[in-house]
Design a protein around this motif. Sequence first.
Motif, PDB file in Angstrom:
ATOM      1  N   LYS A 137      30.641 107.174  -1.014  1.00  0.00           N
ATOM      2  CA  LYS A 137      31.627 107.471  -2.069  1.00  0.00           C
ATOM      3  C   LYS A 137      32.639 106.330  -2.244  1.00  0.00           C
ATOM      4  CE  LYS A 137      34.892 110.423   0.539  1.00  0.00           C
ATOM      5  NZ  LYS A 137      35.947 109.488   0.799  1.00  0.00           N
ATOM      6  N   ASN A 138      32.728 105.440  -1.266  1.00  0.00           N
ATOM      7  CA  ASN A 138      33.679 104.322  -1.382  1.00  0.00           C
ATOM      8  C   ASN A 138      33.023 102.992  -1.764  1.00  0.00           C
ATOM      9  OD1 ASN A 138      36.058 105.705  -0.883  1.00  0.00           O
ATOM     10  ND2 ASN A 138      35.807 105.585   1.331  1.00  0.00           N
TER      11      ASN A 138
ATOM     12  N   ILE B  84      44.945 104.577   2.378  1.00  0.00           N
ATOM     13  CA  ILE B  84      46.117 104.666   1.491  1.00  0.00           C
ATOM     14  C   ILE B  84      46.477 106.147   1.417  1.00  0.00           C
ATOM     15  CG2 ILE B  84      47.022 104.264  -0.851  1.00  0.00           C
ATOM     16  CD1 ILE B  84      46.347 101.645   0.658  1.00  0.00           C
TER      17      ILE B  84
ATOM     18  N   GLN C  36      47.262 106.922  -3.781  1.00  0.00           N
ATOM     19  CA  GLN C  36      45.984 106.318  -4.183  1.00  0.00           C
ATOM     20  C   GLN C  36      45.934 106.132  -5.691  1.00  0.00           C
ATOM     21  OE1 GLN C  36      42.886 108.757  -2.418  1.00  0.00           O
ATOM     22  NE2 GLN C  36      43.611 108.338  -0.350  1.00  0.00           N
ATOM     23  N   GLY C  37      45.135 105.148  -6.133  1.00  0.00           N
ATOM     24  CA  GLY C  37      44.968 104.911  -7.564  1.00  0.00           C
ATOM     25  C   GLY C  37      46.043 104.023  -8.184  1.00  0.00           C
ATOM     26  N   LYS C  38      46.891 103.430  -7.319  1.00  0.00           N
ATOM     27  CA  LYS C  38      47.952 102.539  -7.831  1.00  0.00           C
ATOM     28  C   LYS C  38      47.637 101.072  -7.568  1.00  0.00           C
ATOM     29  CE  LYS C  38      51.883 105.665  -7.015  1.00  0.00           C
ATOM     30  NZ  LYS C  38      53.182 105.777  -6.343  1.00  0.00           N
ATOM     31  N   GLY C  39      46.443 100.804  -7.078  1.00  0.00           N
ATOM     32  CA  GLY C  39      46.074  99.422  -6.790  1.00  0.00           C
ATOM     33  C   GLY C  39      46.469  98.954  -5.399  1.00  0.00           C
TER      34      GLY C  39
ATOM     35  N   ASP D  57      39.375 100.711   9.203  1.00  0.00           N
ATOM     36  CA  ASP D  57      40.463 101.695   9.056  1.00  0.00           C
ATOM     37  C   ASP D  57      41.407 101.403   7.885  1.00  0.00           C
ATOM     38  OD1 ASP D  57      39.253 102.634  11.274  1.00  0.00           O
ATOM     39  OD2 ASP D  57      40.822 102.111  12.683  1.00  0.00           O
ATOM     40  N   ILE D  58      40.804 101.308   6.716  1.00  0.00           N
ATOM     41  CA  ILE D  58      41.592 101.161   5.482  1.00  0.00           C
ATOM     42  C   ILE D  58      42.024 102.553   5.040  1.00  0.00           C
ATOM     43  CG2 ILE D  58      41.526 100.453   3.046  1.00  0.00           C
ATOM     44  CD1 ILE D  58      41.234  98.107   4.948  1.00  0.00           C
TER      45      ILE D  58
ATOM     46  N   LEU E 189      42.110 109.488   6.439  1.00  0.00           N
ATOM     47  CA  LEU E 189      40.848 108.751   6.574  1.00  0.00           C
ATOM     48  C   LEU E 189      39.854 109.483   7.466  1.00  0.00           C
ATOM     49  CD1 LEU E 189      39.036 106.165   6.604  1.00  0.00           C
ATOM     50  CD2 LEU E 189      40.672 105.144   8.154  1.00  0.00           C
TER      51      LEU E 189
ATOM     52  N   LYS F 216      34.512  96.575  -6.125  1.00  0.00           N
ATOM     53  CA  LYS F 216      35.663  96.060  -6.905  1.00  0.00           C
ATOM     54  C   LYS F 216      36.492  95.078  -6.085  1.00  0.00           C
ATOM     55  CE  LYS F 216      35.962  98.937 -10.713  1.00  0.00           C
ATOM     56  NZ  LYS F 216      36.492 100.034 -11.480  1.00  0.00           N
TER      57      LYS F 216
ATOM     58  N   ASP G 238      31.881  98.780   7.223  1.00  0.00           N
ATOM     59  CA  ASP G 238      31.051  99.964   6.982  1.00  0.00           C
ATOM     60  C   ASP G 238      31.861 100.945   6.156  1.00  0.00           C
ATOM     61  OD1 ASP G 238      28.877  99.174   8.541  1.00  0.00           O
ATOM     62  OD2 ASP G 238      29.838  99.898  10.378  1.00  0.00           O
TER      63      ASP G 238
ATOM     64  N   TYR H  97      34.750  99.100  -2.758  1.00  0.00           N
ATOM     65  CA  TYR H  97      34.560  97.810  -2.076  1.00  0.00           C
ATOM     66  C   TYR H  97      33.868  96.788  -2.981  1.00  0.00           C
ATOM     67  CZ  TYR H  97      36.492  99.944   2.027  1.00  0.00           C
ATOM     68  OH  TYR H  97      37.367 100.557   2.883  1.00  0.00           O
TER      69      TYR H  97
ATOM     70  N   GLY I   1      45.138  99.897  -2.476  1.00  0.00           N
ATOM     71  CA  GLY I   1      43.952  99.690  -1.633  1.00  0.00           C
ATOM     72  C   GLY I   1      43.334  98.317  -1.864  1.00  0.00           C
ATOM     73  N   ILE I   2      43.167  97.933  -3.103  1.00  0.00           N
ATOM     74  CA  ILE I   2      42.538  96.639  -3.407  1.00  0.00           C
ATOM     75  C   ILE I   2      43.447  95.504  -2.921  1.00  0.00           C
ATOM     76  CG2 ILE I   2      43.352  96.324  -5.794  1.00  0.00           C
ATOM     77  CD1 ILE I   2      40.453  95.440  -6.458  1.00  0.00           C
TER      78      ILE I   2
HETATM   79  N1  ACO Z   1      34.845 104.636  -5.837  1.00  0.00           N
HETATM   80  C1  ACO Z   1      34.799 103.777  -6.884  1.00  0.00           C
HETATM   81  N2  ACO Z   1      35.899 103.083  -7.328  1.00  0.00           N
HETATM   82  C2  ACO Z   1      37.060 103.307  -6.687  1.00  0.00           C
HETATM   83  C3  ACO Z   1      37.183 104.213  -5.603  1.00  0.00           C
HETATM   84  C4  ACO Z   1      36.008 104.873  -5.160  1.00  0.00           C
HETATM   85  N3  ACO Z   1      36.011 105.724  -4.121  1.00  0.00           N
HETATM   86  N4  ACO Z   1      38.473 104.204  -5.177  1.00  0.00           N
HETATM   87  C5  ACO Z   1      39.126 103.342  -5.983  1.00  0.00           C
HETATM   88  N5  ACO Z   1      38.277 102.811  -6.882  1.00  0.00           N
HETATM   89  C6  ACO Z   1      38.574 101.811  -7.908  1.00  0.00           C
HETATM   90  C7  ACO Z   1      39.799 102.166  -8.727  1.00  0.00           C
HETATM   91  O1  ACO Z   1      39.479 102.979  -9.826  1.00  0.00           O
HETATM   92  C8  ACO Z   1      40.294 100.787  -9.146  1.00  0.00           C
HETATM   93  O2  ACO Z   1      39.510 100.335 -10.216  1.00  0.00           O
HETATM   94  P1  ACO Z   1      40.181  99.546 -11.462  1.00  0.00           P
HETATM   95  O3  ACO Z   1      40.756  98.279 -10.891  1.00  0.00           O
HETATM   96  O4  ACO Z   1      39.046  99.306 -12.394  1.00  0.00           O
HETATM   97  O5  ACO Z   1      41.235 100.449 -11.993  1.00  0.00           O
HETATM   98  C9  ACO Z   1      39.944  99.905  -7.928  1.00  0.00           C
HETATM   99  O6  ACO Z   1      38.888 100.585  -7.229  1.00  0.00           O
HETATM  100  C10 ACO Z   1      41.116  99.715  -6.982  1.00  0.00           C
HETATM  101  O7  ACO Z   1      41.591 100.998  -6.621  1.00  0.00           O
HETATM  102  P2  ACO Z   1      42.930 101.189  -5.777  1.00  0.00           P
HETATM  103  O8  ACO Z   1      43.930 101.930  -6.600  1.00  0.00           O
HETATM  104  O9  ACO Z   1      43.349  99.905  -5.178  1.00  0.00           O
HETATM  105  O10 ACO Z   1      42.395 102.163  -4.630  1.00  0.00           O
HETATM  106  P3  ACO Z   1      43.284 103.071  -3.659  1.00  0.00           P
HETATM  107  O11 ACO Z   1      44.627 102.511  -3.472  1.00  0.00           O
HETATM  108  O12 ACO Z   1      43.193 104.471  -4.114  1.00  0.00           O
HETATM  109  O13 ACO Z   1      42.485 102.901  -2.283  1.00  0.00           O
HETATM  110  C11 ACO Z   1      40.846 103.838  -0.807  1.00  0.00           C
HETATM  111  C12 ACO Z   1      41.098 103.196  -2.182  1.00  0.00           C
HETATM  112  C13 ACO Z   1      41.305 102.893   0.297  1.00  0.00           C
HETATM  113  C14 ACO Z   1      39.353 104.091  -0.674  1.00  0.00           C
HETATM  114  C15 ACO Z   1      41.652 105.148  -0.776  1.00  0.00           C
HETATM  115  O14 ACO Z   1      41.141 106.032  -1.721  1.00  0.00           O
HETATM  116  C16 ACO Z   1      41.688 105.852   0.578  1.00  0.00           C
HETATM  117  O15 ACO Z   1      42.518 105.546   1.427  1.00  0.00           O
HETATM  118  N6  ACO Z   1      40.795 106.832   0.779  1.00  0.00           N
HETATM  119  C17 ACO Z   1      40.801 107.662   1.989  1.00  0.00           C
HETATM  120  C18 ACO Z   1      40.462 106.853   3.223  1.00  0.00           C
HETATM  121  C19 ACO Z   1      39.165 106.073   3.086  1.00  0.00           C
HETATM  122  O16 ACO Z   1      38.132 106.589   2.679  1.00  0.00           O
HETATM  123  N7  ACO Z   1      39.234 104.766   3.462  1.00  0.00           N
HETATM  124  C20 ACO Z   1      38.114 103.845   3.448  1.00  0.00           C
HETATM  125  C21 ACO Z   1      37.369 103.947   4.746  1.00  0.00           C
HETATM  126  S1  ACO Z   1      36.135 102.671   4.940  1.00  0.00           S
HETATM  127  C22 ACO Z   1      36.877 101.465   5.903  1.00  0.00           C
HETATM  128  O17 ACO Z   1      37.945 101.650   6.423  1.00  0.00           O
HETATM  129  C23 ACO Z   1      36.157 100.132   6.089  1.00  0.00           C
END
Ligand code: ACO
Length: 156
Positions: free
Chosen positions: A135-136, A99, A104-107, A96-97, A29, A142, A131, A140, A109-110
């Motif tokens: 790119k994220n 994955i 990532q991409g397994k659902g 501090d979210i 992150l 979703k 915040d 959020y 995060g949501i």
């Molecule tokens: N932009 C657009 N859509 C996205 C993104 C993105 N960056 N990431 C995931 N999605 C979509 C997926 O395609 C999925 O869509 P679907 O249901 O239509 O298939 C949906 O969102 C859920 O995706 P998950 O698989 O649950 O996402 P994932 O487990 O990969 O977690 C996360 C997403 C948390 C952003 C992850 O990529 C991550 O940890 N990234 C690095 C750290 C980071 O940037 N954290 C967020 C900081 S902000 C904060 O903490 C408040």
Amino acid sequence: QSLLPTGYTFRSLRRSDYKLGHLDVLADLAHIGDISEAEWTERFDYLAKCEGTYLVLVIVEAGDDEHEEKRIVGTGTLVVERKFLFKLGIQGHIEDIGIKADQQGKGLGIKMLNALDLIAKEVGCYKTILDCSAKNEGFYIKCGYDKEGTEMQHYF
Ligand code: ACO
């Protein structure tokens, strides 16, 4: 709990989780720096003393034996702010979210967001805010969030 895929479980962060890779997940992150186990534990103890204010949730991947915990693959924090505004309203801050990159991409995060929002609602928050980088935003949205306001920061 049942919402997670087989082999993954939700639980609160534990005092022993330095060893289970909590910081490895956060490293995907942002910059972390060198933190010893003693320093990590001191911070954990501080958060634990602020009763009802910090909730750190983790997703743990099971080992070959389903009762064995292999590693932490996800983390997220809910900070509960008790306000004077809005008739002593309670507002949740999502922080501090993370994955683990290979998960990532397994659902996961949501599901982390849904779980933190559910807890926020149960402890009486009227809303949660966060915040994030551009790119994220899609992620959020979703998760049910709407874009609102402008983020400001002041580094020291
Ligand atoms: N932009 C657009 N859509 C996205 C993104 C993105 N960056 N990431 C995931 N999605 C979509 C997926 O395609 C999925 O869509 P679907 O249901 O239509 O298939 C949906 O969102 C859920 O995706 P998950 O698989 O649950 O996402 P994932 O487990 O990969 O977690 C996360 C997403 C948390 C952003 C992850 O990529 C991550 O940890 N990234 C690095 C750290 C980071 O940037 N954290 C967020 C900081 S902000 C904060 O903490 C408040």
